[in-house]
Enzyme design. Structure first.
Site, PDB file in Angstrom:
ATOM      1  N   ASP A   1      21.839  22.212  60.085  1.00  0.00           N
ATOM      2  CA  ASP A   1      22.736  21.306  60.606  1.00  0.00           C
ATOM      3  C   ASP A   1      22.394  21.211  62.305  1.00  0.00           C
ATOM      4  O   ASP A   1      21.819  22.185  62.534  1.00  0.00           O
ATOM      5  CB  ASP A   1      24.371  21.594  60.784  1.00  0.00           C
ATOM      6  CG  ASP A   1      25.200  20.282  61.050  1.00  0.00           C
ATOM      7  OD1 ASP A   1      24.494  19.286  61.179  1.00  0.00           O
ATOM      8  OD2 ASP A   1      26.372  20.465  60.944  1.00  0.00           O
TER       9      ASP A   1
ATOM     10  N   ARG B   1      27.992  10.340  50.509  1.00  0.00           N
ATOM     11  CA  ARG B   1      29.499  10.040  51.162  1.00  0.00           C
ATOM     12  C   ARG B   1      30.228   8.887  50.688  1.00  0.00           C
ATOM     13  O   ARG B   1      31.647   9.065  50.585  1.00  0.00           O
ATOM     14  CB  ARG B   1      29.102  10.211  52.742  1.00  0.00           C
ATOM     15  CG  ARG B   1      28.749  11.327  53.406  1.00  0.00           C
ATOM     16  CD  ARG B   1      29.968  12.283  53.681  1.00  0.00           C
ATOM     17  NE  ARG B   1      31.114  11.718  54.291  1.00  0.00           N
ATOM     18  CZ  ARG B   1      30.867  11.799  55.570  1.00  0.00           C
ATOM     19  NH1 ARG B   1      29.864  12.291  56.434  1.00  0.00           N
ATOM     20  NH2 ARG B   1      31.860  11.360  56.209  1.00  0.00           N
TER      21      ARG B   1
END
Length: 308
Positions: free
Chosen positions: A225, A294
């Site tokens: 990330d 998502r």
């Protein structure tokens, strides 16, 4: 009230049902124009409030599109428009919104804001992100892994870098889905002990290792990330870069994982920092599948919250 606040608060069987429904909805949309609604109009006649104290691209677009595909309507409010806790208590905001809408998704800074909103709302609340956790993202990540490699149970997942909010939700998921979790990064950036202890108490194997090569050895999945948050100061950004540079995910590091190990990044990415282009655009990268999923996972979460 069916809130979706964190992965460890939802029973493993329910989480599996959410993923199964997400996959079924994704399969049903194969080849269908993106603007066409789903056959099952689960949110027809429903209004969903999307609250954004913290800016977003993927969360905003995926929830907005998801509601529309399910036949519902959205009310999108930014931080300047809602000002949670400023002038009106969060509790009162929750009570008022509950009179207008059927479901609330909030992307905020403080976890306390999410919890207070949920405790006073009389409609379901979904955690779109806080500074501590990001459950919708990790549900999409589990779905993505299983699409490509089958059940995640028993697999080795390695988090590389800062033990941030996405890492925390991975630790929650490790206990619920039964995979091994290894976190590698500087000791002062390891995840909070609360998250590690909870995962271990749930039966998950969790290791903290500051040696990235050792940590990644034999990994089925490597996750990175961004090294800095959007609101970090220049001084913090410089310090983080210095700390985390040895943890860049590049071809050399990925060579220590299994040959078919997947690479994930929730995006947005600072290419050339936490991961190289060679890895992000390589054959084992599934970063854009993550982004798409998502949409499907969140649709399934909304349906579960509303028992539809």
């Amino acid at each position: 009230m069916r809130h979706f606040l964190d992965i460890h608060n939802v029973e493993p069987g329910v989480l599996r049902g959410i993923l199964d429904q997400a996959k079924a909805m994704k399969d049903s949309r194969a080849g269908r124009p993106k603007g066409v609604e789903d056959d099952v109009q689960a949110l027809a006649g429903r209004m969903v409030a999307l609250l954004f104290e913290k800016p977003s691209t993927r969360t905003r677009v995926s929830f907005d599109v998801g509601v529309r595909q399910l036949g519902g309507k959205t009310l999108i409010l930014s931080g300047n428009e809602i000002q949670l806790g400023h002038g009106e208590t969060i509790a009162d905001t929750a009570r008022v919104l509950s009179r207008y809408v059927d479901l609330v998704m909030i992307r905020t800074f403080a976890e306390e804001s999410l919890l207070e909103l949920a405790s006073h709302a009389t409609v379901p609340v979904i955690n779109g992100l806080t500074n501590r956790t990001h459950p919708c993202q990790v549900m999409a990540d589990v779905m993505t892994f299983e699409e490509h490699r089958g059940p995640i149970s028993g697999k080795k997942v390695v988090w590389v870098g800062d033990g941030n909010n996405v890492c925390a939700s991975f630790l929650h998921a490790a206990g619920q889905f039964g995979f091994e979790m290894v976190v590698t990064g500087p000791e002062d950036l390891h995840p909070e002990a609360e998250f590690v202890d909870l995962a271990r108490a749930s039966g998950a194997s969790v290791e903290l290792d500051s040696d990235p090569v050792k940590a990644v050895s034999g990994a089925d999945l490597v996750v990175a990330d961004t090294w800095v948050s959007m609101h970090d100061s220049p001084a913090i950004k410089e310090r983080r870069w210095t700390q985390l540079e040895p943890y860049q995910v590049n071809a050399e590091l990925m060579a220590h994982a299994k040959s078919d190990a997947l690479f994930m990044h929730c995006l947005p990415a600072h290419r050339g920092e936490e991961a190289t282009d060679e890895v992000m655009d390589g054959p084992n990268s599934v970063i854009f599948d993550e982004a798409e999923n998502r949409l499907h996972v969140q649709k399934a979460i909304m349906r579960w919250c509303l028992e539809l």
